[in-house]
Motif scaffolding. Structure first.
Motif, mmCIF file in Angstrom:
data_model
loop_
_atom_site.group_PDB
_atom_site.id
_atom_site.type_symbol
_atom_site.label_atom_id
_atom_site.label_comp_id
_atom_site.label_asym_id
_atom_site.label_seq_id
_atom_site.Cartn_x
_atom_site.Cartn_y
_atom_site.Cartn_z
ATOM 1 N N THR A 84 0.831 -1.196 0.000
ATOM 2 C CA THR A 84 0.000 0.000 0.000
ATOM 3 C C THR A 84 0.871 1.253 0.000
ATOM 4 N N VAL A 85 0.401 2.265 -0.683
ATOM 5 C CA VAL A 85 1.040 3.589 -0.685
ATOM 6 C C VAL A 85 -0.066 4.625 -0.518
ATOM 7 N N SER A 86 0.102 5.542 0.444
ATOM 8 C CA SER A 86 -0.932 6.538 0.701
ATOM 9 C C SER A 86 -0.316 7.903 0.917
ATOM 10 N N ALA A 87 -1.057 8.917 0.497
ATOM 11 C CA ALA A 87 -0.691 10.312 0.743
ATOM 12 C C ALA A 87 -1.804 10.966 1.548
ATOM 13 N N ALA A 88 -1.435 11.706 2.572
ATOM 14 C CA ALA A 88 -2.418 12.347 3.449
ATOM 15 C C ALA A 88 -2.095 13.822 3.617
ATOM 16 N N TYR A 89 -3.138 14.612 3.766
ATOM 17 C CA TYR A 89 -2.988 16.036 4.086
ATOM 18 C C TYR A 89 -3.748 16.315 5.380
ATOM 19 N N LEU A 90 -3.071 16.985 6.325
ATOM 20 C CA LEU A 90 -3.674 17.327 7.613
ATOM 21 C C LEU A 90 -3.405 18.797 7.913
ATOM 22 N N ARG A 91 -4.423 19.515 8.327
ATOM 23 C CA ARG A 91 -4.278 20.937 8.643
ATOM 24 C C ARG A 91 -4.795 21.208 10.054
ATOM 25 N N MET A 92 -3.889 21.489 10.973
ATOM 26 C CA MET A 92 -4.269 21.946 12.299
ATOM 27 C C MET A 92 -4.329 23.470 12.260
ATOM 28 N N THR A 93 -5.308 24.046 12.927
ATOM 29 C CA THR A 93 -5.550 25.483 12.848
ATOM 30 C C THR A 93 -5.404 26.143 14.224
ATOM 31 N N GLN A 94 -5.537 27.476 14.251
ATOM 32 C CA GLN A 94 -5.524 28.225 15.500
ATOM 33 C C GLN A 94 -6.908 28.282 16.144
ATOM 34 N N THR A 95 -7.905 27.757 15.468
ATOM 35 C CA THR A 95 -9.271 27.756 15.990
ATOM 36 C C THR A 95 -9.381 26.860 17.220
#
Length: 307
Positions: A84-95
């Motif tokens: 398996t090969v996976s790409a992930a995007y995660l965005r932590m915010t100041q909220t």
């Protein structure tokens, strides 16, 4: 970063056979999510950055044993190989929400899977084989809440949605898509002692909708993952593993009591983190105590970078 659902299709060959005499729980024996994503740092999320965090993961799963409801090996010459090969995007915010930092993300996996097994017939064993390399279901993470209670205690809560966007055909032997939705509440924590000893755990429940092509609905699945290790400079060395169990029976036309699966795993785990460099995680697990599913090995490498 969480994206284990991205590898739930790696487990689809763990019991993806529809033929008679093959042990299995959930539809065609396919677990909704793959085991063995969380180890060290389970309770920690990436920091809030202007552009978010990218993560890449590759894993290799292999198994040559299937077991029935009593843990007895089936004589079906079973074979499984999954990359398996996976790409992930995660965005932590100041909220801030409920006193926690809010974040969101998504994951897109790809799978190269091959499986083979024997089916008994009046004329002798019939060998069935399947292989595919296709896109799998997309994982959406609309809610990530991160609390940092102290420098030594971190925990987060997540809600994940598995969307049936992957390639699926009900008659294919190995399938990267599940053709149903799944909703998963998750709680993770990490605790560090003054001496640098880490205890991390993840607790998850998977709730699936019905596959409209087959009218099959998986029972509720529970998963606990963990890691214990000692920090030494940028390294963390120790052991990790998981325990997974199906809590309720499957529901489908003509099905009389779904066979509930379970398995445990344990093995060495290591992580590396140094400011200015991408963090890296690696583990190798051996499964044991399987019921109504395959039993084998898994190795996984994951790295991330924030921008």
């Amino acid at each position: 970063m969480r994206h284990r659902h991205a590898w739930r299709a790696a487990a689809c060959a763990l019991l993806c056979m529809t033929a008679p005499g093959v042990a299995g729980a959930t539809e065609n024996g396919i677990p909704t999510t793959v085991n063995g994503f969380y180890d060290f740092g389970a309770g920690m999320s990436p920091p809030a950055t202007p552009f978010g965090t990218l993560s890449f993961r590759t894993s290799y799963n292999t198994a040559s044993v299937q077991k029935d409801q009593y843990g007895t090996k089936l004589d079906n010459d079973f074979s499984l190989r999954v990359h398996t090969v996976s790409a992930a995007y995660l965005r932590m915010t100041q909220t801030r929400l409920f006193g926690a930092s809010y974040g969101f993300g998504m994951v897109q996996p790809f799978f190269h899977m091959s499986a083979a097994f024997d089916v008994p017939t009046p004329g002798g064993p019939l060998r069935l084989k399947g292989e595919t390399f296709r896109i799998a279901d997309t994982l959406l993470l609309p809610l990530i809440l991160q609390w940092d209670a102290s420098p030594r205690l971190h925990f987060n809560a997540q809600f994940q949605v598995l969307a049936p966007t992957g390639d699926y055909h009900r008659k294919r032997l190995v399938d990267p898509g599940l053709n149903h939705w799944a909703f998963s509440p998750i709680f993770n924590f990490t605790y560090l002692t003054e001496g640098g000893f880490e205890v991390s755990s993840s607790f998850e429940v998977d709730i699936s909708t019905r596959n409209r092509a087959t009218r099959y609905r998986n029972g509720i699945e529970y998963r606990h993952e963990f890691a214990l290790g000692q920090h030494a400079g940028p390294w963390t060395l120790g052991v990790g593993g998981y325990y997974t169990r199906q809590f309720s029976d499957d529901v489908a036309p003509g099905l009389q009591g779904g066979k509930r699966s379970r398995v445990m795993a344990l093995g060495p785990a290591v992580s590396f983190y140094q400011p200015g460099l991408p963090p890296v995680w690696f583990h190798i697990y051996k499964e044991f105590g399987a019921r109504n599913r395959a039993e084998g090995y898994t190795a996984a490498l994951r790295l991330a970078a924030s921008f």
